[in-house]
Design an enzyme around this catalytic site. Sequence first.
Site, mmCIF file in Angstrom:
data_model
loop_
_atom_site.group_PDB
_atom_site.id
_atom_site.type_symbol
_atom_site.label_atom_id
_atom_site.label_comp_id
_atom_site.label_asym_id
_atom_site.label_seq_id
_atom_site.Cartn_x
_atom_site.Cartn_y
_atom_site.Cartn_z
ATOM 1 N N GLY A 197 0.801 -1.218 0.000
ATOM 2 C CA GLY A 197 0.000 0.000 0.000
ATOM 3 C C GLY A 197 0.837 1.273 0.000
ATOM 4 O O GLY A 197 1.827 1.363 0.719
ATOM 5 N N SER A 198 0.454 2.259 -0.786
ATOM 6 C CA SER A 198 1.285 3.454 -0.941
ATOM 7 C C SER A 198 0.483 4.558 -1.622
ATOM 8 O O SER A 198 -0.724 4.435 -1.825
ATOM 9 C CB SER A 198 2.532 3.108 -1.761
ATOM 10 O OG SER A 198 2.163 2.397 -2.924
ATOM 11 N N ARG A 199 1.173 5.637 -2.004
ATOM 12 C CA ARG A 199 0.501 6.783 -2.600
ATOM 13 C C ARG A 199 1.435 7.475 -3.597
ATOM 14 O O ARG A 199 2.649 7.460 -3.431
ATOM 15 C CB ARG A 199 0.112 7.763 -1.493
ATOM 16 C CG ARG A 199 -0.784 8.888 -1.947
ATOM 17 C CD ARG A 199 -1.239 9.683 -0.751
ATOM 18 N NE ARG A 199 -0.749 11.050 -0.785
ATOM 19 C CZ ARG A 199 -0.854 11.902 0.219
ATOM 20 N NH1 ARG A 199 -1.400 11.514 1.358
ATOM 21 N NH2 ARG A 199 -0.419 13.128 0.102
#
Length: 220
Positions: free
Chosen positions: A188-190
């Site tokens: 999970g990241s952005r």
Amino acid sequence: MKVHKEGRGLLTVLFFILLVLNAGIIILAPFGDILKGIIGGVSLIIFLFFLQFFRNPARKIELNEKQILAPADGKVVVIETTTEDEYFRGKERIQVSIFMSPTNVHVNRNPVTGLIKYFKYHPGKYLVAWHPKSSTENERTTVVYQIHKNVEILIRQIAGAAARRIKWYINEGDSVIQGREFGFIKFGSRVDLFLPLDADVKVEMGQVTRGGQTVIAELK
């Protein structure tokens, strides 16, 4: 389905660990067949989870010098006018942020064709990707693309709570092509985009994006 190079080593190790574990349980453990089957099923689910995370589907990219394409698969979680301090020194830009969940494709793609004007890696914390301070305090990279008419587009890879590994395949001074792969973030990241104020944003809050295909904005 093509598996991304970042996952091949991990998947190979995981496969043999699960294979040995299940073989040992089948041969040695005093469990009934039903329990052994459940353990085998759970092992398969674990492997398939990591396999889908490292998938690297082929994408048909339509090059357009006036369009800014999505750098990642995910969901739009921020569209706002804000200031950017690292490179633009407090000048206002339009920020568009894409959250990448563990089920998304985690390949990062160049949003434009151009020159890598600036690149910097920042070690940092691992706050959850949607935390307001994640873009300034988490492990991250900052990439600035210079395109036609000297327009500059900034993109930031941001590690999340589970994403402990940012990878990039570009360097300052490189010429790159829109839609080509430039990096990868594990789990999970952005990704944040900082665009010129006159850019015409084409996405909405909550919209699902596809890296290299969804048009984030158009330039004037």
